[in-house]
Design a protein around this motif. Structure first.
Motif, short mmCIF file in Angstrom:
data_model
loop_
_atom_site.label_atom_id
_atom_site.label_comp_id
_atom_site.label_asym_id
_atom_site.label_seq_id
_atom_site.Cartn_x
_atom_site.Cartn_y
_atom_site.Cartn_z
N ALA A 196 14.85 -8.38 -5.87
CA ALA A 196 15.24 -7.57 -4.59
C ALA A 196 14.46 -6.56 -4.38
O ALA A 196 13.83 -6.15 -3.35
N VAL A 197 13.86 -5.60 -5.47
CA VAL A 197 12.96 -4.38 -5.20
C VAL A 197 11.65 -5.06 -4.94
O VAL A 197 11.05 -4.46 -3.78
N GLU A 198 11.27 -6.18 -5.34
CA GLU A 198 9.85 -6.69 -5.32
C GLU A 198 9.79 -7.26 -3.69
O GLU A 198 8.97 -7.04 -3.09
N MET A 199 10.86 -7.87 -3.22
CA MET A 199 10.97 -8.26 -1.83
C MET A 199 11.19 -7.40 -0.91
O MET A 199 10.76 -7.14 0.19
N THR A 200 11.89 -6.20 -1.21
CA THR A 200 11.86 -5.17 -0.19
C THR A 200 10.74 -4.65 -0.22
O THR A 200 10.24 -4.13 0.98
N ALA A 201 9.91 -4.41 -1.19
CA ALA A 201 8.61 -3.65 -1.12
C ALA A 201 7.72 -4.35 -0.07
O ALA A 201 6.94 -4.02 0.82
N PHE A 202 7.71 -5.89 -0.40
CA PHE A 202 6.89 -6.74 0.52
C PHE A 202 7.22 -6.65 2.10
O PHE A 202 6.65 -6.45 3.05
N SER A 227 -3.41 -11.31 3.69
CA SER A 227 -2.35 -10.52 3.53
C SER A 227 -1.70 -10.02 2.28
O SER A 227 -1.34 -9.21 2.14
N LYS A 228 -1.90 -11.06 1.10
CA LYS A 228 -1.95 -10.71 -0.07
C LYS A 228 -2.90 -9.42 -0.78
O LYS A 228 -2.31 -8.49 -1.34
N ILE A 229 -4.09 -9.35 -0.35
CA ILE A 229 -4.89 -8.43 -0.71
C ILE A 229 -4.41 -7.34 -0.05
O ILE A 229 -4.37 -6.11 -0.60
N ASP A 230 -4.12 -7.09 1.27
CA ASP A 230 -3.76 -6.09 1.88
C ASP A 230 -2.17 -5.44 1.44
O ASP A 230 -2.08 -4.13 1.31
N PHE A 231 -1.52 -6.35 0.96
CA PHE A 231 -0.16 -5.90 0.48
C PHE A 231 -0.53 -5.18 -0.89
O PHE A 231 0.24 -4.12 -1.23
N LYS A 236 -0.49 -0.06 -3.89
CA LYS A 236 -1.26 1.01 -4.67
C LYS A 236 -1.15 2.28 -3.83
O LYS A 236 -1.01 3.57 -4.48
N ALA A 237 -1.41 2.31 -2.51
CA ALA A 237 -1.42 3.73 -1.78
C ALA A 237 -0.09 4.04 -1.71
O ALA A 237 0.06 5.15 -1.76
N LYS A 238 1.03 3.36 -1.58
CA LYS A 238 2.32 3.94 -1.47
C LYS A 238 2.84 4.13 -2.79
O LYS A 238 4.10 4.62 -2.91
N GLY A 239 2.29 3.71 -4.03
CA GLY A 239 3.06 4.03 -5.36
C GLY A 239 4.13 3.09 -5.57
O GLY A 239 4.99 3.32 -6.29
N ARG A 240 3.99 1.86 -4.94
CA ARG A 240 5.34 0.95 -5.08
C ARG A 240 4.93 -0.52 -5.95
O ARG A 240 5.50 -1.26 -5.97
#
Length: 240
Positions: A196-202, A227-231, A236-240
């Motif tokens: 769920a944490v991973e899903m929330t980040a996406f 989309s995958k590359i952008d994610f 990385k930018a958000k630290g998530r």
């Protein structure tokens, strides 16, 4: 009841939505884990997370359920209020009947002071305005002014129950947010929380891109490689 819920998993569940948890459960074939017709009295509180401690009501019978039953300190409702562990959630089977209260402001306050994580009933509470003002997660179907003695009779605690058409076993992990309550089988709580944490980040990434004007085509789900590359760059930018 010794807690099996780790603090790491509890922290993860504090930051994800019930809707996302339902999706993760659905992927595992669990389609009926969202408690029906139960809502928070105060929609401005953080998530409620804890292991289930249960209380079961049956239809009251007048010869066995006079008002004097509350003089007995071993009354099942009062035992549940005093024995529900710190950090747990008291979940009550009130047969989806809110015509009489499952509990009121005094007992709910007692749970809060004892360090319980929250309370859920598929019936209702009396003193609902007072309960709504407490910094304590409480979920019910609708307000109930009469005492539970008029319809409900508490019979046992910490046993399997049904609450809002969902089976709840002692020790299941219960999560509530501003929408409602979901029940996670104890044995998969850690993996559900991580997913769920991973899903929330996406999903947060997707929302940000949609707000910027991007189409959901190829983004949600991420069928386009971009989309995958952008994610990954976003994470990385958000630290998530």
């Amino acid at each position: 009841m010794a807690s099996k819920l780790s603090e790491a998993t509890r922290a993860q569940l504090m930051g994800v939505s019930v809707a996302t948890l339902c999706t993760a459960l659905f992927k595992r074939g669990l389609r009926n884990q969202f408690i029906q017709d139960v809502r928070p009295l105060n929609g401005n509180l953080p998530n409620m997370v804890g292991e289930a401690y249960t209380l079961r009501y049956i239809p009251a019978r007048e010869d066995l359920n006079p008002i004097t039953v509350f003089l007995d300190r071993k009354h099942p409702q009062r035992v549940a209020i005093e024995e529900c562990p710190k950090g747990a959630v008291l979940v009550m089977d009130s047969r989806k009947d809110a015509r009489a209260a499952s509990a009121g402001g005094i007992l709910v306050t007692r749970l809060m002071v004892r360090g319980v994580a929250g309370i859920v009933t598929d019936g209702g509470f009396r003193d609902s305005p007072e309960i709504a003002a407490l910094p304590f997660p409480a979920y019910h179907h609708r307000p109930s002014a009469p005492a539970n003695l008029t319809l409900h009779q508490a019979v046992e605690s910490n046993v399997p129950i049904g609450c809002g058409d969902v089976a709840v076993w002692p020790g299941d992990v219960v999560v509530g947010d501003r929408e409602g309550v979901v029940v996670i089988p104890a044995g998969i709580a850690d993996e559900i929380a991580t997913e769920a944490v991973e899903m929330t980040a996406f999903e947060d990434f997707v929302v940000e891109k949609v707000q910027e004007g991007r189409s959901t085509a190829g983004l949600y789900p991420p069928t386009d490689e971009k989309s995958k590359i952008d994610f990954e760059a976003w994470r990385k930018a958000k630290g998530r």
